[in-house]
Write an enzyme that holds these catalytic residues in place. Sequence first.
Site, PDB file in Angstrom:
ATOM      1  N   HIS A  85       0.826  -1.209   0.000  1.00 43.98           N
ATOM      2  CA  HIS A  85       0.000   0.000   0.000  1.00 43.98           C
ATOM      3  C   HIS A  85       0.864   1.263   0.000  1.00 43.98           C
ATOM      4  O   HIS A  85       0.580   2.224  -0.726  1.00 43.98           O
ATOM      5  CB  HIS A  85      -0.940   0.010   1.192  1.00 43.98           C
ATOM      6  CG  HIS A  85      -1.922  -1.118   1.188  1.00 43.98           C
ATOM      7  ND1 HIS A  85      -2.748  -1.396   2.264  1.00 43.98           N
ATOM      8  CD2 HIS A  85      -2.204  -2.056   0.247  1.00 43.98           C
ATOM      9  CE1 HIS A  85      -3.500  -2.446   1.977  1.00 43.98           C
ATOM     10  NE2 HIS A  85      -3.176  -2.863   0.759  1.00 43.98           N
ATOM     11  N   HIS A 246      -9.238  -2.217  -5.194  1.00 41.55           N
ATOM     12  CA  HIS A 246      -8.146  -2.582  -4.299  1.00 41.55           C
ATOM     13  C   HIS A 246      -7.167  -3.535  -4.981  1.00 41.55           C
ATOM     14  O   HIS A 246      -5.963  -3.454  -4.740  1.00 41.55           O
ATOM     15  CB  HIS A 246      -8.666  -3.211  -3.008  1.00 41.55           C
ATOM     16  CG  HIS A 246      -7.570  -3.349  -1.991  1.00 41.55           C
ATOM     17  ND1 HIS A 246      -7.125  -2.288  -1.227  1.00 41.55           N
ATOM     18  CD2 HIS A 246      -6.780  -4.405  -1.654  1.00 41.55           C
ATOM     19  CE1 HIS A 246      -6.137  -2.695  -0.456  1.00 41.55           C
ATOM     20  NE2 HIS A 246      -5.905  -3.971  -0.696  1.00 41.55           N
ATOM     21  N   ASP A 250      -3.186  -2.832  -5.270  1.00 36.69           N
ATOM     22  CA  ASP A 250      -2.126  -3.792  -4.952  1.00 36.69           C
ATOM     23  C   ASP A 250      -1.192  -4.003  -6.143  1.00 36.69           C
ATOM     24  O   ASP A 250       0.030  -4.140  -5.987  1.00 36.69           O
ATOM     25  CB  ASP A 250      -2.730  -5.135  -4.545  1.00 36.69           C
ATOM     26  CG  ASP A 250      -3.238  -5.152  -3.112  1.00 36.69           C
ATOM     27  OD1 ASP A 250      -2.858  -4.255  -2.332  1.00 36.69           O
ATOM     28  OD2 ASP A 250      -3.997  -6.079  -2.767  1.00 36.69           O
ATOM     29  N   HIS A 273      -1.043 -11.076  -5.304  1.00 36.01           N
ATOM     30  CA  HIS A 273       0.368 -10.758  -5.065  1.00 36.01           C
ATOM     31  C   HIS A 273       1.320 -11.719  -5.778  1.00 36.01           C
ATOM     32  O   HIS A 273       2.284 -11.281  -6.422  1.00 36.01           O
ATOM     33  CB  HIS A 273       0.651 -10.724  -3.569  1.00 36.01           C
ATOM     34  CG  HIS A 273      -0.054  -9.614  -2.856  1.00 36.01           C
ATOM     35  ND1 HIS A 273       0.101  -8.294  -3.197  1.00 36.01           N
ATOM     36  CD2 HIS A 273      -0.944  -9.636  -1.827  1.00 36.01           C
ATOM     37  CE1 HIS A 273      -0.650  -7.534  -2.417  1.00 36.01           C
ATOM     38  NE2 HIS A 273      -1.294  -8.328  -1.579  1.00 36.01           N
TER      39      HIS A 273
END
Length: 304
Positions: A85, A246, A250, A273
């Site tokens: 973030h 979001h 990321d 991720h």
Amino acid sequence: MIADPLPRFEATLGGAFEASGVGLHTGRITRLRASPAPEGHGVRFFRAGKRGVAEVPALWPNRRSRPLCTALQVGDGPLVRTVEHLLAALSALAIDNARIDLDGEELPILDGSAAPWCERILAVGRVEQAAPRRYLKVRKRVAHAEKAHRLRIDPAERFELEVAITLSHFGQLKWTGRPTPDVFPRELAPSRSFGRLKWALPAKILGFFRRFGEPVLRGASSENVVALYGAGAVGGLRMPDEPVRHRALDLVGDLALAGHPLLGRVFASRPGHDPNYGLLSALMRDPDATELVVVGDDGALRRG
């Protein structure tokens, strides 16, 4: 014609800022201080511990796979966890050089979004430096796939995203745009970490009892994670498509580990991720996939 000009010079923070709070996974309080740094420094974390201060540059070879976050480590040194973030905010606001000091393993999760980081960065300002800003321009398509995750990056004159996820009860959600200093704080930064209530709660309980294993969601609460329930969320959503925003946030943070701002168009179906890093790793390991460029006096890109 592309309206938004690319910054020509590197930049750092106009001053220092601080933050403290609980880590999403460790559940421990960490204090952080971000400070200006010289040209060519990049973004580097400095973790204080019993053996002194460990330096951890925010670069893709230092990335380590950990559950539900992006972590960094140099060799067998100390880990720095949940950096995505802050990295997203620094990258989107065109901050190239910063020193990040912290006294724990995990960055504070704050409200689960990048908005608090953007607020702090904007409060101290951005200061241009003398060194030309070098961009990593994508020269050819690079793709990465694992299971249902599909990502690719194509050549483009700016950094652009097209992100899609599919959630039960929500259907397909998409976000397309450029995460510029104007767009990112407004459209992506406020979006928060999220999870389904039916699995988030068991994962938190498991993480609490597995004290000596990999920490997972020990610090999660209604103050920093959006718990999805049906077609909505406990406490409500900030935007109807907050989850995909979001995921885009990321992605910006994970790709910042390239070490230079990217010029390319990213298509991401079900990013996460590990898949994000898979794409970045494939891009960086291909010597023909990118070239370093700078912005000339006339605004044109040239090799740098």
